[in-house]
Design an enzyme around this catalytic site. Structure first.
Site, short mmCIF file in Angstrom:
data_model
loop_
_atom_site.label_atom_id
_atom_site.label_comp_id
_atom_site.label_asym_id
_atom_site.label_seq_id
_atom_site.Cartn_x
_atom_site.Cartn_y
_atom_site.Cartn_z
N CYS A 160 -35.06 43.70 80.31
CA CYS A 160 -34.89 44.89 79.51
C CYS A 160 -33.89 44.64 78.12
CB CYS A 160 -34.71 46.14 80.09
SG CYS A 160 -35.11 47.57 79.11
N ARG B 6 -30.38 50.77 78.63
CA ARG B 6 -31.98 50.59 78.55
C ARG B 6 -32.43 50.65 80.19
NH1 ARG B 6 -33.26 48.16 73.62
NH2 ARG B 6 -35.03 47.08 74.54
N TRP C 224 -35.50 44.92 83.95
CA TRP C 224 -36.36 45.91 84.59
C TRP C 224 -37.63 45.30 84.99
CZ3 TRP C 224 -40.90 48.68 82.95
CH2 TRP C 224 -40.73 50.29 83.69
N ASN D 222 -38.12 39.06 77.02
CA ASN D 222 -38.49 40.62 77.44
C ASN D 222 -39.92 40.68 76.76
OD1 ASN D 222 -36.00 41.74 77.67
ND2 ASN D 222 -35.54 42.69 75.85
N GLY D 223 -40.68 41.57 77.40
CA GLY D 223 -42.13 41.60 77.16
C GLY D 223 -43.13 41.11 78.57
N GLU E 249 -41.30 69.61 79.04
CA GLU E 249 -40.11 68.67 78.62
C GLU E 249 -39.19 68.87 79.86
OE1 GLU E 249 -37.46 65.96 77.10
OE2 GLU E 249 -39.59 66.00 77.13
N LYS F 240 -37.59 66.19 82.41
CA LYS F 240 -35.96 65.89 82.58
C LYS F 240 -35.74 65.98 84.09
CE LYS F 240 -35.13 64.88 78.60
NZ LYS F 240 -36.46 64.28 78.57
N GLU G 260 -36.83 63.12 85.97
CA GLU G 260 -36.25 61.89 85.58
C GLU G 260 -34.94 61.74 86.30
OE1 GLU G 260 -37.51 60.47 81.14
OE2 GLU G 260 -36.37 62.32 81.44
N HIS H 92 -55.08 79.92 88.92
CA HIS H 92 -55.97 78.94 88.87
C HIS H 92 -55.62 77.74 89.88
CE1 HIS H 92 -58.28 81.21 86.02
NE2 HIS H 92 -57.49 81.13 85.35
N LYS I 59 -34.84 52.65 78.76
CA LYS I 59 -34.59 53.66 77.42
C LYS I 59 -35.93 53.30 76.87
CE LYS I 59 -32.78 56.46 74.86
NZ LYS I 59 -32.66 57.74 75.32
#
Length: 612
Positions: free
Chosen positions: A2, A27, A76, A101-102, A485, A489, A492, A508, A607
């Site tokens: 990362c 990150r 990461w 990275n990638g 949202e 949160k 997370e 339902h 991040k």
């Protein structure tokens, strides 16, 4: 991914590399490592840890490593579990060290070919093939730069890499495609990083590399070329990021700091964009914005995660106020769906970092398909998304370090509301309505301060979540994305499983889950759907569910043993999604504190998600 940091200098760069890694910790990562060229022998020395940067720092202090040339990385996990073997840098034959990275999509084929050439792999990663492939070309008599260049032509996928070799002490070669990389320029020294924040302690002079760039760095020289070896010029810029902007100050966590920075972030995002006489200034979106917007007949929003929720709120505003059709899609799905092309649809991409790989890819796909002009709403001015878009609107939230986004979300919402106003002129938003919206926007900083004053009451709510394993969030209409949202949160940073539903969907299916062990959080402002929401909440109460209700001063239900109510006061319904976001952020934060989780760096998350 990362985080990447590298340096070539006359002085010892090891402390610089460690400080850079610390500034990239936000990150998210699971391991860290460093490789240097020994200042005496110029041989490669490497240290890696599974864990935090402070663990790596402790090992370095014991080893006494020092060097004027080095690279470092926080990883990461993507290919291969978190482990020392999979940590970066990866080294080939004690002759090449690489950080990356990638994702290299054809790493399996490259691995098979290299194994046939006698290379032995020590890791499960895709990155190790880069190190061995570079060594393979060096062995054939190529320079480090030429070997890196030849290797890049074989790679499929995305990368930002930095490479050093004892064959060329004092050299650092780096390249990027699809993952960010920035050069730092010092006095007689050069640096490389995946994020400008890592460079601020040593320089504010930076160059942002473009896709396809390769750079050969020495202490006092730099050459940038494309993949064919043709020299290219990239502008030097002065970063406006200040060193203290990424400090916590007196706050316990970055997330806490960023929650409480929202009144200031909203003020900064409004500054120079609205006229106090009640008008949003179209020039804030660019000199040709109004002319472009006048031709727009629809809006296509693409985003991921929290930004996707912001887009969902915007759909209500754009269709209700601006009277334009609006579609909102998760970026990772958009590019594979074969959407119907609309050349008169404005493509709005949302991203805090501007480097989210899925969002970038979706934007490029929209352009390829022939959609209309593109607008990036972003928090990082020199990011890839900003550079790829026709128009740009900066959110000015300031650096957001906590992995769980807070102030980036509320400033995105405000930016989207300003966009709605401009798009709506001539489509349903009269000057009278615009004045009302502007007045509401200008009231936001003071309103958010009042909501933040409810911190202690929300912290008391959090006690009820300490032993819970699940939670249900409810909202109706424009507040359903806010419930989404809030659920995101909570999951997370506290690791509690949380889901959000439109309250009308309760009967339902989700109602089957409701009991005394399932707290239900309701976003319940006084709007046209309040009575319907009240009926939904009564269904929860009748089944023994514990309710936590965010309401205005006319509470939707009276507090009792199983009904908890916090009143936020009177809020204009146009801006209520922004206001009602704050207590949900605080709730997640305080629950995480009680549970003892890592608030700023939650497990398994990063991040800026720069891979697909």
């Amino acid at each position: 991914m990362c985080g990447i940091i590298g340096a070539v200098a006359e002085r010892d760069v090891v402390p610089i590399l460690i400080e850079g890694l610390k500034r990239l910790e936000y990150r998210g990562y699971d391991s860290a490592g460093l490789a240097i060229l020994d200042s005496q022998s110029h041989g490669l020395e490497s240290l890696r840890v599974q864990g935090k940067v402070h663990d790596l720092e402790a090992k370095i202090k014991l080893s006494g490593l020092s060097s004027p040339t080095g690279i470092a990385h926080t990883r990461w996990a993507t290919h291969g579990k978190p482990s020392i073997e999979n940590a970066h840098p990866h080294i080939s034959k004690e002759s090449v060290a690489v950080v990356h990275n990638g994702i290299i999509e054809n790493h399996v084929q490259l691995r098979e070919h290299l194994e046939q050439q006698g290379y032995e792999f020590q890791s499960e990663t895709d990155t190790e093939v880069i190190a061995h492939q570079i060594h393979y070309f060096i062995k054939q008599g190529n320079s480090l730069y030429a070997a890196v260049s030849a290797t890049l032509k074989r790679l499929e996928g995305s990368y930002a890499i930095a490479v050093i070799s004892p064959q060329e002490p004092g050299h650092l070669v780096a390249a990027r495609r699809g993952s960010p990389l920035v050069i730092g320029i010092g006095i007689g020294e050069h640096f490389i990083a995946s994020d400008v924040a890592a460079l601020i302690p040593v320089t504010q002079r930076v160059i942002y590399l473009e896709d396809g760039d390769i750079i050969n760095l020495q202490r006092d020289a730099r050459i940038i070329t494309d993949l064919t070896g043709k020299p290219v010029k990239r502008l030097e810029k002065i970063s406006q990021l200040q060193a203290d902007a990424v400090e916590r100050g007196d706050y316990r966590h970055y997330m806490q700091k960023e929650i409480f920075e929202q009144p200031r972030a909203i003020t900064d995002t409004l500054a120079g964009r609205v006229h106090k006489k009640g008008r949003v200034l179209e020039a804030a979106f660019g000199p040709d914005a109004q002319q472009i917007f006048d031709q727009i007949e629809a809006v296509q929003i693409i985003a991921c995660g929290t930004s996707y929720h912001a887009g969902q709120v915007a759909r209500y505003w754009i269709e209700t106020l601006a009277k334009l059709p609006c579609s909102v899609e998760i970026a990772s799905e958009f590019r594979y769906r074969q959407p119907l092309t609309n050349p008169k649809a404005l493509v709005v991409s949302l991203s805090q970092s501007g480097e989210t790989a899925d969002t970038l890819a979706a934007l490029h796909e929209a352009k390829r398909l022939g959609f209309g002009p593109s607008l990036a709403i972003c928090n990082v001015p020199e990011s890839s998304l900003v550079r790829a878009s026709d128009m740009v609107f900066m959110t000015y939230a300031g650096p957001e370090i906590g992995v769980a986004s807070t102030k980036a979300f509320t400033t995105q919402l405000l930016s989207l509301l300003m966009l709605t106003v401009i798009l709506g002129r001539g489509h349903g938003i009269t000057s009278k309505v615009e004045k009302r919206i502007v007045a509401a926007m200008l009231s936001l900083p003071q309103l958010l301060e009042k909501v933040l004053a409810l911190n202690d009451a929300i912290a008391a709510w959090a006690e009820a979540f300490a032993e819970k394993r699940h939670a249900l969030f409810l909202g109706r209409g424009i507040h359903y994305p806010i419930a989404m949202e809030g659920a995101l949160k909570l999951k997370e940073i506290s690791y509690i499983h949380a889901e959000a539903y439109p309250a009308g969907e309760l009967k339902h299916g989700p109602l089957a889950l409701v009991d005394a062990e399932m707290p239900v959080i309701a976003v319940a402002p006084n709007d046209a759907l309040q009575e319907k929401l009240k009926s939904n909440l009564q269904e929860v109460h009748a089944r023994g569910g514990q309710l936590f209700i965010l309401a205005n001063h006319r509470a939707i239900m009276q507090a009792s043993d199983y009904i908890n109510v916090i009143e936020l006061g009177e809020v204009d319904e146009i801006i209520s999604p922004i206001v009602y976001t704050i207590p949900l952020q605080l709730l997640a934060y305080h629950v995480a504190l009680i549970k003892g989780t890592d608030v700023d760096q939650p497990r398994n998350l990063a991040k800026s998600v720069t891979v697909e």
